[in-house]
Design an enzyme around this catalytic site. Structure first.
Site, short mmCIF file in Angstrom:
data_model
loop_
_atom_site.label_atom_id
_atom_site.label_comp_id
_atom_site.label_asym_id
_atom_site.label_seq_id
_atom_site.Cartn_x
_atom_site.Cartn_y
_atom_site.Cartn_z
CE LYS A 26 29.24 35.81 46.27
NZ LYS A 26 28.15 36.49 46.71
NE ARG B 244 26.62 41.15 52.27
CZ ARG B 244 27.10 40.72 51.32
NH1 ARG B 244 28.17 39.89 51.25
NH2 ARG B 244 26.86 41.50 50.11
NE ARG C 164 35.16 43.25 38.87
CZ ARG C 164 34.24 42.98 39.90
NH1 ARG C 164 33.33 42.09 39.72
NH2 ARG C 164 34.22 43.64 40.95
NE ARG D 149 34.00 47.31 41.76
CZ ARG D 149 33.12 46.62 42.45
NH1 ARG D 149 32.09 45.96 41.77
NH2 ARG D 149 33.07 46.51 43.57
NE ARG E 254 36.26 44.14 46.87
CZ ARG E 254 36.11 44.05 45.50
NH1 ARG E 254 36.98 44.24 44.57
NH2 ARG E 254 34.86 43.46 45.15
#
Ligand SMILES: [Zn+2]
Length: 214
Positions: free
Chosen positions: A15, A90, A127, A157, A168
């Protein structure tokens, strides 16, 4: 009429990158919520001071304050011809407010980048980000190698581990579904297949936005 775009999509859908490319292509600013809050704080405006106080207490910036930050940003001259919003709205309450904010500026186009869960889990699990400056590393770089920008070590992460990613994505889906339904009912919702190459996604996104303007 302005180019008023909202990009929706789960973590890992690309995004941010696509919002940036679309904004550059049409010469309008990309407005991401993270940047907005940082800008507001560094501008030192009364609103920025409020945001700073909330963040200093470790709290999330609430709906009302977020809306004010967006309102202030959209009123700046560089957003007169449009914007690409990334990370806002959101909630449906924020979406309703955004509708009022852009009243008289032309149609709003909402594009959702669609990527299946398995692909998102795969992308996020490989990632690597810089532990110091936070940028995403190029695909394929290993943890422990050096950041191309600042030379610090790349890390994974902790919230990019597969089990955490699935959770998530579940939370994101629950929060976003009402928003998607809201825009579907308005007839403003478009989807773009986010599993294509970045160039193909960018082209389809630009076509979706241009089609809406015509
Ligand atoms: Zn770095």
């Amino acid at each position: 009429m302005g180019l008023n775009v909202v990009i929706l999509g789960p973590p890992g859908a690309g995004k941010g990158t696509q919002a940036e490319r679309l904004a550059a292509r049409f010469g309008v600013p990309r407005i991401s919520t993270g940047d907005l809050l940082r800008d507001a704080v560094s501008a030192g405006t009364p609103l920025g001071e409020l945001v700073k106080a909330v963040m200093a207490r470790g709290e999330l910036v609430g709906d009302d304050l977020m809306v004010e930050v967006v309102r202030e940003r959209l009123a700046r001259p560089d957003a007169a011809e449009g914007f690409v919003l990334d990370g806002f709205p959101r909630t449906t309450a924020q979406a309703e407010t955004l509708e009022r904010l852009v009243d008289g500026r032309g149609a709003l186009t909402v594009v959702e980048l669609v990527v299946p869960e398995e692909e998102l889990v795969r992308r996020l699990s490989v990632r690597r980000v810089c532990g110091a400056c936070g940028i995403n590393a190029d695909p394929g770089r290993e943890a422990g190698s050096a950041c191309a920008r600042c030379g610090a070590q790349l890390v994974q992460r902790t919230d990019d581990r597969a089990d955490v990613v699935r959770e998530r994505l579940r939370v994101f889906g629950r929060q976003t579904q009402p928003l998607v339904e809201f825009y579907r009912r308005r007839g403003w919702h478009r989807t773009v297949d986010g599993t294509q190459t970045p160039d193909a996604v960018a082209a389809e996104l630009a076509a979706a936005v241009a089609g809406q303007r015509a």
